[in-house]
Design a protein around this motif. Sequence first.
Motif, PDB file in Angstrom:
ATOM      1  N   THR A  87      -2.756  21.967   1.810  1.00  7.91           N
ATOM      2  CA  THR A  87      -1.329  21.794   1.660  1.00  7.91           C
ATOM      3  C   THR A  87      -1.070  20.943   0.426  1.00  7.91           C
ATOM      4  OG1 THR A  87      -1.137  21.777   4.075  1.00  7.91           O
ATOM      5  CG2 THR A  87       0.734  20.942   2.841  1.00  7.91           C
ATOM      6  N   GLU A  88      -0.028  21.245  -0.316  1.00  8.38           N
ATOM      7  CA  GLU A  88       0.346  20.430  -1.467  1.00  8.38           C
ATOM      8  C   GLU A  88       1.251  19.304  -0.992  1.00  8.38           C
ATOM      9  OE1 GLU A  88       2.042  22.803  -4.595  1.00  8.38           O
ATOM     10  OE2 GLU A  88       0.049  23.220  -5.403  1.00  8.38           O
ATOM     11  N   VAL A  89       0.834  18.057  -1.246  1.00 13.02           N
ATOM     12  CA  VAL A  89       1.596  16.878  -0.850  1.00 13.02           C
ATOM     13  C   VAL A  89       1.691  15.917  -2.026  1.00 13.02           C
ATOM     14  CG1 VAL A  89       0.957  17.081   1.592  1.00 13.02           C
ATOM     15  CG2 VAL A  89      -0.447  15.704   0.050  1.00 13.02           C
ATOM     16  N   LEU A  90       2.535  14.905  -1.885  1.00 15.84           N
ATOM     17  CA  LEU A  90       2.698  13.899  -2.937  1.00 15.84           C
ATOM     18  C   LEU A  90       1.719  12.753  -2.747  1.00 15.84           C
ATOM     19  CD1 LEU A  90       6.577  13.618  -3.281  1.00 15.84           C
ATOM     20  CD2 LEU A  90       4.963  14.725  -4.826  1.00 15.84           C
ATOM     21  N   ALA A  91       1.183  12.295  -3.867  1.00 14.17           N
ATOM     22  CA  ALA A  91       0.325  11.114  -3.896  1.00 14.17           C
ATOM     23  C   ALA A  91       0.848  10.197  -4.998  1.00 14.17           C
ATOM     24  CB  ALA A  91      -1.126  11.512  -4.158  1.00 14.17           C
ATOM     25  N   VAL A  92       0.374   8.966  -4.980  1.00 13.76           N
ATOM     26  CA  VAL A  92       0.816   7.971  -5.956  1.00 13.76           C
ATOM     27  C   VAL A  92      -0.134   7.999  -7.151  1.00 13.76           C
ATOM     28  CG1 VAL A  92       1.320   5.530  -6.304  1.00 13.76           C
ATOM     29  CG2 VAL A  92       1.708   6.575  -4.066  1.00 13.76           C
ATOM     30  N   ARG A  93       0.420   8.127  -8.357  1.00 16.62           N
ATOM     31  CA  ARG A  93      -0.379   8.180  -9.576  1.00 16.62           C
ATOM     32  C   ARG A  93      -0.638   6.774 -10.119  1.00 16.62           C
ATOM     33  NH1 ARG A  93      -0.742  12.418 -13.078  1.00 16.62           N
ATOM     34  NH2 ARG A  93       1.171  13.308 -12.269  1.00 16.62           N
ATOM     35  N   THR A  94       0.388   5.917 -10.114  1.00 18.55           N
ATOM     36  CA  THR A  94       0.269   4.570 -10.674  1.00 18.55           C
ATOM     37  C   THR A  94       0.734   3.541  -9.651  1.00 18.55           C
ATOM     38  OG1 THR A  94       2.492   4.664 -11.601  1.00 18.55           O
ATOM     39  CG2 THR A  94       0.685   5.359 -13.036  1.00 18.55           C
ATOM     40  N   LEU A  95       0.293   2.318  -9.800  1.00 22.65           N
ATOM     41  CA  LEU A  95       0.680   1.235  -8.899  1.00 22.65           C
ATOM     42  C   LEU A  95       2.195   1.034  -8.938  1.00 22.65           C
ATOM     43  CD1 LEU A  95      -0.085  -1.178  -7.070  1.00 22.65           C
ATOM     44  CD2 LEU A  95      -0.270  -2.539  -9.146  1.00 22.65           C
ATOM     45  N   VAL A  96       2.803   1.017  -7.752  1.00 23.51           N
ATOM     46  CA  VAL A  96       4.237   0.759  -7.625  1.00 23.51           C
ATOM     47  C   VAL A  96       4.386  -0.409  -6.657  1.00 23.51           C
ATOM     48  CG1 VAL A  96       6.488   1.690  -6.984  1.00 23.51           C
ATOM     49  CG2 VAL A  96       4.754   3.217  -7.953  1.00 23.51           C
ATOM     50  N   HIS A  97       4.982  -1.500  -7.129  1.00 20.38           N
ATOM     51  CA  HIS A  97       5.160  -2.680  -6.286  1.00 20.38           C
ATOM     52  C   HIS A  97       6.356  -2.507  -5.361  1.00 20.38           C
ATOM     53  CE1 HIS A  97       2.104  -5.048  -8.307  1.00 20.38           C
ATOM     54  NE2 HIS A  97       2.558  -4.570  -9.444  1.00 20.38           N
ATOM     55  N   ARG A  98       6.279  -3.175  -4.207  1.00 21.57           N
ATOM     56  CA  ARG A  98       7.360  -3.125  -3.229  1.00 21.57           C
ATOM     57  C   ARG A  98       8.676  -3.488  -3.896  1.00 21.57           C
ATOM     58  NH1 ARG A  98       6.706  -6.659   1.931  1.00 21.57           N
ATOM     59  NH2 ARG A  98       5.219  -7.446   0.445  1.00 21.57           N
ATOM     60  N   ALA A 142      11.807  10.569  -6.138  1.00 20.75           N
ATOM     61  CA  ALA A 142      12.047   9.854  -7.398  1.00 20.75           C
ATOM     62  C   ALA A 142      13.423   9.207  -7.336  1.00 20.75           C
ATOM     63  CB  ALA A 142      11.954  10.815  -8.579  1.00 20.75           C
ATOM     64  N   GLY A 143      13.481   7.934  -7.681  1.00 17.60           N
ATOM     65  CA  GLY A 143      14.736   7.193  -7.622  1.00 17.60           C
ATOM     66  C   GLY A 143      14.851   6.326  -6.372  1.00 17.60           C
ATOM     67  N   GLN A 144      13.999   6.577  -5.383  1.00 16.43           N
ATOM     68  CA  GLN A 144      13.975   5.741  -4.183  1.00 16.43           C
ATOM     69  C   GLN A 144      13.203   4.461  -4.494  1.00 16.43           C
ATOM     70  OE1 GLN A 144      15.133   6.668  -1.020  1.00 16.43           O
ATOM     71  NE2 GLN A 144      15.614   8.815  -1.352  1.00 16.43           N
ATOM     72  N   ARG A 145      13.260   3.490  -3.611  1.00 16.06           N
ATOM     73  CA  ARG A 145      12.528   2.233  -3.792  1.00 16.06           C
ATOM     74  C   ARG A 145      11.297   2.204  -2.897  1.00 16.06           C
ATOM     75  NH1 ARG A 145      14.828  -1.693  -6.795  1.00 16.06           N
ATOM     76  NH2 ARG A 145      16.978  -1.382  -7.358  1.00 16.06           N
ATOM     77  N   ALA A 146      10.230   1.615  -3.406  1.00 17.44           N
ATOM     78  CA  ALA A 146       8.999   1.484  -2.621  1.00 17.44           C
ATOM     79  C   ALA A 146       9.232   0.484  -1.494  1.00 17.44           C
ATOM     80  CB  ALA A 146       7.851   1.032  -3.515  1.00 17.44           C
ATOM     81  N   ALA A 147       8.952   0.881  -0.267  1.00 18.97           N
ATOM     82  CA  ALA A 147       9.124  -0.001   0.888  1.00 18.97           C
ATOM     83  C   ALA A 147       7.960  -0.979   1.008  1.00 18.97           C
ATOM     84  CB  ALA A 147       9.257   0.824   2.161  1.00 18.97           C
ATOM     85  N   LEU A 148       6.849  -0.674   0.339  1.00 21.13           N
ATOM     86  CA  LEU A 148       5.679  -1.539   0.300  1.00 21.13           C
ATOM     87  C   LEU A 148       4.907  -1.240  -0.961  1.00 21.13           C
ATOM     88  CD1 LEU A 148       3.212   0.580   1.463  1.00 21.13           C
ATOM     89  CD2 LEU A 148       4.599   0.200   3.465  1.00 21.13           C
ATOM     90  N   ASP A 149       3.885  -2.033  -1.242  1.00 19.76           N
ATOM     91  CA  ASP A 149       3.093  -1.772  -2.446  1.00 19.76           C
ATOM     92  C   ASP A 149       2.375  -0.435  -2.288  1.00 19.76           C
ATOM     93  OD1 ASP A 149       3.849  -4.169  -3.562  1.00 19.76           O
ATOM     94  OD2 ASP A 149       2.068  -5.243  -2.906  1.00 19.76           O
ATOM     95  N   LEU A 150       2.491   0.443  -3.288  1.00 23.46           N
ATOM     96  CA  LEU A 150       1.878   1.764  -3.247  1.00 23.46           C
ATOM     97  C   LEU A 150       0.698   1.786  -4.217  1.00 23.46           C
ATOM     98  CD1 LEU A 150       5.138   3.931  -3.331  1.00 23.46           C
ATOM     99  CD2 LEU A 150       3.829   3.178  -1.327  1.00 23.46           C
ATOM    100  N   ALA A 151      -0.494   2.013  -3.682  1.00 22.94           N
ATOM    101  CA  ALA A 151      -1.711   2.007  -4.497  1.00 22.94           C
ATOM    102  C   ALA A 151      -1.955   3.377  -5.106  1.00 22.94           C
ATOM    103  CB  ALA A 151      -2.903   1.609  -3.643  1.00 22.94           C
ATOM    104  N   PRO A 152      -2.485   3.409  -6.321  1.00 22.97           N
ATOM    105  CA  PRO A 152      -2.800   4.693  -6.961  1.00 22.97           C
ATOM    106  C   PRO A 152      -3.789   5.497  -6.112  1.00 22.97           C
ATOM    107  CG  PRO A 152      -2.997   2.898  -8.538  1.00 22.97           C
ATOM    108  CD  PRO A 152      -2.801   2.278  -7.186  1.00 22.97           C
ATOM    109  N   GLY A 153      -3.530   6.793  -6.005  1.00 19.45           N
ATOM    110  CA  GLY A 153      -4.418   7.685  -5.274  1.00 19.45           C
ATOM    111  C   GLY A 153      -4.067   7.857  -3.812  1.00 19.45           C
ATOM    112  N   GLY A 154      -3.198   7.015  -3.282  1.00 24.09           N
ATOM    113  CA  GLY A 154      -2.828   7.112  -1.870  1.00 24.09           C
ATOM    114  C   GLY A 154      -1.819   8.210  -1.626  1.00 24.09           C
TER     115      GLY A 154
END
Length: 188
Positions: free
Chosen positions: A26-37, A69-81
Amino acid sequence: MLVSVATIVLGSLGGLWLWTAAGHTTEVLAVRTLVHRGEVIDRDDLMTVRVSLDPAVQTVAATQADAVAGQRAALDLAPGGLLTPSDFATSVLPARGTSVVGVGLAPGMLPAEPIAPGDAVRVVQTPGAQGEVADAPVTVSATVVGVHPSETGDQTIVDVVVPAEAAADLAARAATGKVALVLDSRER
């Protein structure tokens, strides 16, 4: 001879079924770069990956990239997750002008009715050492954002959002241990 042929055919069908089941992705979204909460998630922070998933794993479909895109990270998002629906929100907590205060409550100082995020509550100052009750006890209206048992298990920690100007007073009162929680109406 007939049993041997039947065994070979059944084995082949079983192998084909396993190969097909393992190959379903299945094609799903993953995090490419670190995004802080609290940071806004940019389209460049996301990538599409193909994975084989257990149905119990919650993910966000790759087709939802523009909505995320445009939403806010609810927690720290690690690359690759892998991205899950609880990883992002339309706003950050606490919002500007509000604060989150943790209130530790012993059994009997909060209702037996389970408290849940979103509940409207009042934190009420309880009597002092001599048992005196003020004519109008100090109360602070709040909204529950989290409920957690303490590490020792003797208290329940209730995180509440209050106006920023009431946070210091509530934190000081909560630190004394002389507060109780009142659950207000859930009717909306």
